[in-house]
Scaffold this motif. Structure first.
Motif, mmCIF file in Angstrom:
data_model
loop_
_atom_site.group_PDB
_atom_site.id
_atom_site.type_symbol
_atom_site.label_atom_id
_atom_site.label_comp_id
_atom_site.label_asym_id
_atom_site.label_seq_id
_atom_site.Cartn_x
_atom_site.Cartn_y
_atom_site.Cartn_z
ATOM 1 N N VAL A 1 -9.248 22.280 -68.784
ATOM 2 C CA VAL A 1 -9.491 22.858 -67.459
ATOM 3 C C VAL A 1 -10.493 22.040 -66.648
ATOM 4 C CG1 VAL A 1 -10.354 24.875 -66.217
ATOM 5 C CG2 VAL A 1 -8.833 25.192 -68.171
ATOM 6 N N PRO A 2 -11.669 21.672 -67.189
ATOM 7 C CA PRO A 2 -12.603 20.878 -66.373
ATOM 8 C C PRO A 2 -12.034 19.530 -65.942
ATOM 9 C CG PRO A 2 -13.728 21.815 -68.267
ATOM 10 C CD PRO A 2 -12.261 22.039 -68.485
ATOM 11 N N THR A 3 -11.230 18.906 -66.815
ATOM 12 C CA THR A 3 -10.633 17.606 -66.457
ATOM 13 C C THR A 3 -9.643 17.772 -65.310
ATOM 14 O OG1 THR A 3 -10.840 16.833 -68.743
ATOM 15 C CG2 THR A 3 -9.335 15.634 -67.307
ATOM 16 N N VAL A 4 -8.776 18.781 -65.417
ATOM 17 C CA VAL A 4 -7.775 19.022 -64.365
ATOM 18 C C VAL A 4 -8.453 19.396 -63.053
ATOM 19 C CG1 VAL A 4 -5.880 20.511 -63.641
ATOM 20 C CG2 VAL A 4 -5.961 19.661 -65.990
ATOM 21 N N ILE A 5 -9.434 20.318 -63.106
ATOM 22 C CA ILE A 5 -10.136 20.726 -61.891
ATOM 23 C C ILE A 5 -10.887 19.540 -61.290
ATOM 24 C CG2 ILE A 5 -11.974 22.178 -60.951
ATOM 25 C CD1 ILE A 5 -9.416 23.681 -61.545
ATOM 26 N N GLY A 6 -11.546 18.747 -62.135
ATOM 27 C CA GLY A 6 -12.260 17.579 -61.635
ATOM 28 C C GLY A 6 -11.344 16.597 -60.934
ATOM 29 N N GLY B 1 -15.905 21.395 -63.455
ATOM 30 C CA GLY B 1 -14.993 20.463 -62.797
ATOM 31 C C GLY B 1 -15.391 20.181 -61.361
ATOM 32 N N ALA B 2 -15.833 21.229 -60.637
ATOM 33 C CA ALA B 2 -16.242 21.054 -59.247
ATOM 34 C C ALA B 2 -17.495 20.193 -59.136
ATOM 35 C CB ALA B 2 -16.478 22.411 -58.592
ATOM 36 N N LEU B 3 -18.406 20.336 -60.101
ATOM 37 C CA LEU B 3 -19.609 19.502 -60.109
ATOM 38 C C LEU B 3 -19.230 18.025 -60.204
ATOM 39 C CD1 LEU B 3 -22.705 19.195 -60.290
ATOM 40 C CD2 LEU B 3 -22.482 19.439 -62.775
ATOM 41 N N ALA B 4 -18.301 17.724 -61.094
ATOM 42 C CA ALA B 4 -17.842 16.339 -61.252
ATOM 43 C C ALA B 4 -17.145 15.848 -59.989
ATOM 44 C CB ALA B 4 -16.902 16.234 -62.449
ATOM 45 N N SER B 5 -16.296 16.663 -59.409
ATOM 46 C CA SER B 5 -15.521 16.257 -58.236
ATOM 47 C C SER B 5 -16.400 16.065 -57.005
ATOM 48 C CB SER B 5 -14.436 17.300 -57.948
ATOM 49 O OG SER B 5 -13.691 16.938 -56.802
ATOM 50 N N ASN B 6 -17.296 17.009 -56.744
ATOM 51 C CA ASN B 6 -18.177 16.897 -55.578
ATOM 52 C C ASN B 6 -19.075 15.665 -55.685
ATOM 53 O OD1 ASN B 6 -17.054 19.239 -54.631
ATOM 54 N ND2 ASN B 6 -18.791 20.542 -55.118
ATOM 55 N N THR B 7 -19.536 15.386 -56.908
ATOM 56 C CA THR B 7 -20.355 14.193 -57.124
ATOM 57 C C THR B 7 -19.539 12.926 -56.866
ATOM 58 O OG1 THR B 7 -21.645 15.372 -58.798
ATOM 59 C CG2 THR B 7 -21.807 12.976 -58.782
ATOM 60 N N ALA B 8 -18.274 12.946 -57.245
ATOM 61 C CA ALA B 8 -17.396 11.798 -57.012
ATOM 62 C C ALA B 8 -17.217 11.540 -55.514
ATOM 63 C CB ALA B 8 -16.041 12.031 -57.682
ATOM 64 N N GLN B 9 -17.107 12.604 -54.723
ATOM 65 C CA GLN B 9 -17.010 12.446 -53.268
ATOM 66 C C GLN B 9 -18.242 11.735 -52.731
ATOM 67 O OE1 GLN B 9 -14.595 13.143 -51.173
ATOM 68 N NE2 GLN B 9 -13.236 14.535 -52.284
ATOM 69 N N ALA B 10 -19.403 12.149 -53.229
ATOM 70 C CA ALA B 10 -20.655 11.528 -52.780
ATOM 71 C C ALA B 10 -20.712 10.067 -53.197
ATOM 72 C CB ALA B 10 -21.845 12.301 -53.359
ATOM 73 N N ALA B 11 -20.318 9.778 -54.442
ATOM 74 C CA ALA B 11 -20.394 8.410 -54.957
ATOM 75 C C ALA B 11 -19.518 7.455 -54.165
ATOM 76 C CB ALA B 11 -19.986 8.402 -56.430
ATOM 77 N N GLY C 1 -12.170 13.392 -62.600
ATOM 78 C CA GLY C 1 -11.516 13.721 -63.866
ATOM 79 C C GLY C 1 -12.306 13.243 -65.067
ATOM 80 N N ILE C 2 -12.905 12.052 -64.948
ATOM 81 C CA ILE C 2 -13.722 11.512 -66.045
ATOM 82 C C ILE C 2 -14.949 12.394 -66.274
ATOM 83 C CG2 ILE C 2 -15.183 9.567 -66.752
ATOM 84 C CD1 ILE C 2 -13.219 7.731 -65.250
ATOM 85 N N GLY C 3 -15.615 12.747 -65.178
ATOM 86 C CA GLY C 3 -16.770 13.637 -65.290
ATOM 87 C C GLY C 3 -16.378 15.004 -65.830
ATOM 88 N N GLY C 4 -15.214 15.511 -65.378
ATOM 89 C CA GLY C 4 -14.728 16.798 -65.868
ATOM 90 C C GLY C 4 -14.396 16.768 -67.347
ATOM 91 N N PHE C 5 -13.872 15.637 -67.806
ATOM 92 C CA PHE C 5 -13.555 15.482 -69.231
ATOM 93 C C PHE C 5 -14.822 15.579 -70.073
ATOM 94 C CE2 PHE C 5 -13.087 12.725 -72.999
ATOM 95 C CZ PHE C 5 -12.033 13.380 -73.626
ATOM 96 N N PHE C 6 -15.889 14.884 -69.633
ATOM 97 C CA PHE C 6 -17.143 14.988 -70.379
ATOM 98 C C PHE C 6 -17.668 16.422 -70.352
ATOM 99 C CE2 PHE C 6 -21.751 15.201 -70.460
ATOM 100 C CZ PHE C 6 -22.015 14.633 -71.698
#
Length: 453
Positions: free
Chosen positions: A284-289, A324-334, A387-392
């Motif tokens: 779930v975190p990987t897919v959401i991320g 997952g959202a934490l990983a995704s939002n951070t990716a947007q910033a990066a 997705g990578i962040g969500g996987f971790f």
């Protein structure tokens, strides 16, 4: 920013005040119910200074502004009387999915400040507990915990109020029906575990605290019953007979039919994600991320809220959205900050730097519509990094202990019973940021490919 002029410019390009049936806002977007979408001039609208993007999909029209969106909405409402019309009068019919998402969003968005306040207060309480300043058995802890829990426990009442605005019906009666679901007598009947009947009709005893769907269904029914009562009750009797008729019809139907249906839907959706967690905590975190930018872009991320709030109420933490959202939002910033560093275009550097910082603070729409959606390669880098962040996050067992955002400032929401959880949250953020930044630098960013939003 001149909010008055911005509001005037937006209204001019969507057909004027007379074309607006309803206007509301979430944390970054203006949400319009328009009578005729053919009057919208999207090209000119996107060029207005202060507009970060436009979403026009399936009868839902949204204008992305940023964190100061509420000021723009206030100015729009000052431009004229926006008459609330029955949805059937609109020329733009929404599909079932879009209508459901629109209702969920309209019913939940106004309540978010209460969730954020309660969630952050719980985070502060966790810090005090870790510091040894309070104990779980102490009265101070219990009182503060009660304050923090209030918004979550009485969620049906808060949601009912917001839903009444969406369905254009009585807020007080809507809240009253929702309050029935939380009445101590009803709770006592459930605890007693004996069959309950209403005029020989069996009543399913469910737990409604922290629920969303039962309240929305109840207010939806109330909106129709209220219109019916308005037509059939004589004018001289409306003061007392109309509310009596509404409550006498809606409350029993909610207890017997809509409440249990809503509880079943909520529990069913939660069980689906719990099943996926049992197959693999990383799924779930990987897919959401990975897909979260697409969910936010279409507004479908609101559909996750009833489920993860139910998971919070059941387990005391949630794994569906936060990690997952934490990983995704951070990716947007990066990705945005990478472009701000690498780009040679001064305007692009300023825009990317500004929206990148905003995304790091948890508001991603300006970064999405201003930067990452302008090139498919950049978007793919964001999704891959998320997705990578969500996987971790998944393999480490990261959970969020309260709702209230998924970003750098809301990391305290990941402080709870497991002291390592906050460490996993920080690592998730760092892994997502670094992987997305590197991917964008190497593969995503091409100066000649980036077009102005």
């Amino acid at each position: 920013m001149d909010f008055k002029q911005l509001a005037k410019s937006i209204v001019e390009e969507i057909g004027g005040v007379s074309n607006i049936s309803q206007v509301s806002n979430c944390s970054t977007r203006l949400r319009f119910d328009l009578k005729d979408h053919s009057l919208i001039n999207e090209d000119k609208l996107k060029k207005i200074k202060g507009v970060a993007g436009v979403v026009n999909r399936g009868g839902l029209f949204q204008v992305i502004i940023g964190t100061e969106v509420s000021h723009v909405r206030d100015e729009i409402e000052k431009l004229g009387n926006i008459v609330q019309l029955d949805n059937t009068s609109s020329k733009n019919k929404k599909g079932i999915v879009n209508s459901v998402l629109d209702v969920i969003c309209g019913s939940v968005t106004p309540v978010i400040p209460a969730f954020i306040a309660g969630g952050l207060l719980k985070a502060v309480l966790s810090l005090l507990l870790l510091a040894g300043l309070v104990t779980k058995a102490g009265q101070t802890y219990q009182l503060v915990n009660t304050i923090a829990d209030a918004a979550f426990y009485f969620m049906p009442i808060l949601v009912a109020y917001a839903a009444s605005k969406k369905f254009n019906c009585s807020p007080i009666l809507s809240m009253t029906v929702a309050a029935v679901l939380l009445h101590p007598n009803l709770i006592a009947m459930k605890v007693a575990a004996v069959p309950v009947h209403f005029f020989n009709i069996p009543v399913v005893m469910a737990t409604y605290s922290s629920s969303i769907i039962p309240s929305i269904l109840a207010v939806w029914l109330l909106s129709y019953v209220e219109r019916f009562a308005e037509k059939v009750v004589p004018k001289m009797l409306k003061v007392f007979l109309k509310p009596l008729l509404i409550l006498a019809i809606v409350a029993p139907i909610t207890l017997i039919v809509l409440g249990p249906i809503g509880a079943i839907i909520g529990d069913g959706l939660t069980n689906i994600f719990l099943f996926l967690d049992q197959l693999g905590t990383w799924i779930v975190p990987t897919v959401i991320g990975f897909i979260y930018p697409l969910l936010v872009m279409t507004g479908m991320h609101w559909s996750l809220m009833p489920v993860f709030l139910q998971e919070l109420a059941t387990n005391g933490y949630e794994t569906l959205s936060g990690p997952g959202a934490l990983a995704s939002n951070t990716a947007q910033a990066a990705a945005s900050l990478c472009i701000a560093i690498k780009s040679k275009n001064i305007e692009k550097k300023q825009l990317a730097g500004s929206v990148g910082f905003t995304a790091l603070m948890g508001i991603t729409e300006p970064a999405m519509f201003g930067i990452t959606l302008t090139d498919k390669k950049i978007l793919l880098c964001v999704m891959t990094g998320g997705g990578i962040g969500g996987f971790f996050a998944g393999i480490s067992g990261l959970v969020r202990y309260a709702p209230g955002g998924a970003s750098l400032p809301t990391l305290p929401l990941y402080i709870g019973d497991n002291p390592r959880n906050i460490i996993y949250a920080v690592l998730t953020l760092l892994i997502s940021f670094v992987s997305t930044f590197v991917l964008t630098w190497l593969f995503g960013f091409k100066e000649d490919k980036i077009q102005e939003a």
